[in-house]
Design an enzyme around this catalytic site. Sequence first.
Site, short mmCIF file in Angstrom:
data_model
loop_
_atom_site.label_atom_id
_atom_site.label_comp_id
_atom_site.label_asym_id
_atom_site.label_seq_id
_atom_site.Cartn_x
_atom_site.Cartn_y
_atom_site.Cartn_z
N GLY A 158 -14.77 -23.31 3.84
CA GLY A 158 -14.94 -24.37 4.83
C GLY A 158 -14.84 -23.85 6.24
O GLY A 158 -14.49 -22.69 6.48
N SER B 102 4.75 2.35 7.97
CA SER B 102 4.42 1.18 7.16
C SER B 102 5.61 0.76 6.31
O SER B 102 6.22 1.59 5.62
CB SER B 102 3.23 1.50 6.24
OG SER B 102 2.07 1.71 6.99
N GLY C 174 -11.25 -23.42 -4.77
CA GLY C 174 -12.61 -22.97 -5.00
C GLY C 174 -13.59 -23.49 -3.97
O GLY C 174 -14.71 -23.88 -4.33
N ILE C 175 -13.19 -23.49 -2.71
CA ILE C 175 -14.10 -23.93 -1.65
C ILE C 175 -14.02 -22.94 -0.49
O ILE C 175 -13.07 -22.19 -0.34
CB ILE C 175 -13.76 -25.33 -1.11
CG1 ILE C 175 -12.35 -25.34 -0.49
CG2 ILE C 175 -13.91 -26.38 -2.19
CD1 ILE C 175 -12.04 -26.60 0.30
N HIS D 171 0.81 -1.22 0.00
CA HIS D 171 0.00 0.00 0.00
C HIS D 171 0.84 1.27 0.00
O HIS D 171 0.35 2.35 -0.30
CB HIS D 171 -0.99 -0.01 1.18
CG HIS D 171 -0.36 0.27 2.52
ND1 HIS D 171 -0.04 -0.73 3.41
CD2 HIS D 171 0.00 1.43 3.12
CE1 HIS D 171 0.46 -0.18 4.51
NE2 HIS D 171 0.51 1.13 4.36
N ASP E 99 0.10 -7.68 1.47
CA ASP E 99 0.47 -6.26 1.54
C ASP E 99 1.99 -6.09 1.56
O ASP E 99 2.53 -5.29 2.32
CB ASP E 99 -0.15 -5.60 2.77
CG ASP E 99 -0.05 -4.06 2.71
OD1 ASP E 99 0.07 -3.53 1.59
OD2 ASP E 99 -0.06 -3.42 3.77
#
Length: 361
Positions: A267, A206, A264-265, A103, A133
Amino acid sequence: MAIKDTLLYVGKAVTFGLIMAAVFLFVTPLLTDYGSSNLFFQKRGDNGFELSFSKAVRRAAPAVVNIYSLSVNRNQPLNSGSLQGLGSGVIMSKEGYILTNYHVVKKADEIVVALQDGRKFTSEVVGSDPVTDLAVLKVEGDTLPIVPINLGVPAQVGDVVLAIGNPYNLGQTITQGIISATGRNGLSSGYLDFLQTDAAINAGNSGGALIDTSGQLIGINTAAFQIGGEGGGHGINFAIPIKLAHSIMGKLIKDGRVIRGALGITGEPVGPVIAQILNLPDLTGVVITGVDPHGPAAQAQLQARDVITKFEGEAVPGVEMLMDRIAESTPNKQVTMTIIRKGKVYDVPVTIGENVVEETE
């Protein structure tokens, strides 16, 4: 008999006194050496030994740089760029690789790196990773200061730490605190893996260094806890652990981005209620709560309420571990997952997909 007891008592006292004298003579030089060479106990004039972290700071601070990002007005490109943001960074190698926060540099048209010795460089972005980040910059310079690191010693709750950065562009500043909490798992996926500290981290800190009392880098400062729009100041600040940051840095230098696997799950961990409903033998594993219809899991015919108990033969104790293993897997690699479905155990081959992360504006 009384004389014998008296002589025995006196003999024991004399022996003990001689032993203590020998210990004192042996230990005193060690304490003197310890006080003169230790990284945070130093002799100050006639006042004896006083607590100081100056040696730790001197080891690490030269490698912590100020970062200024400039944006150019595209309608008037000949005008000088305006300061878009500021932050800090840490020189990690003699080749000039610098770790900072994504950032800090994500909107920059030009990035200027200022060292503590007065040198300034224009840097290029080698790669960035919005998920963690983190970003890696590179400068070309000779005899660059390098921060000491030790990847084999993880930070622990209660450790004294120092944050080094450039808050509000005041110049390099050191703040001190302790490790308040540590993250859990997720070294590749980035889930729940922060060091929490009460060392002050403000705007401009940062990307700076979080070091221990020996001067070794243990984290990259990244954020202060905020409620609404009131800003920080709560003593709750976060840093990315050096083990994660170093791993991401290597991937960014190699590929310019972090290539992560995806299944793609969604849980959640198996709890007592779920175990009873699904008639599971124990409380280990991850129950699938959702399946992306276009993802690898759907193509492998995994379903909601399936319970994943093993990934490539390794027991799955919870969600973080599973997501971490998936993220570490190479896209297009076939892996075997052991699941429980309606009380029966199956081994399911799944071809890992790629987790494509879009950079935020």
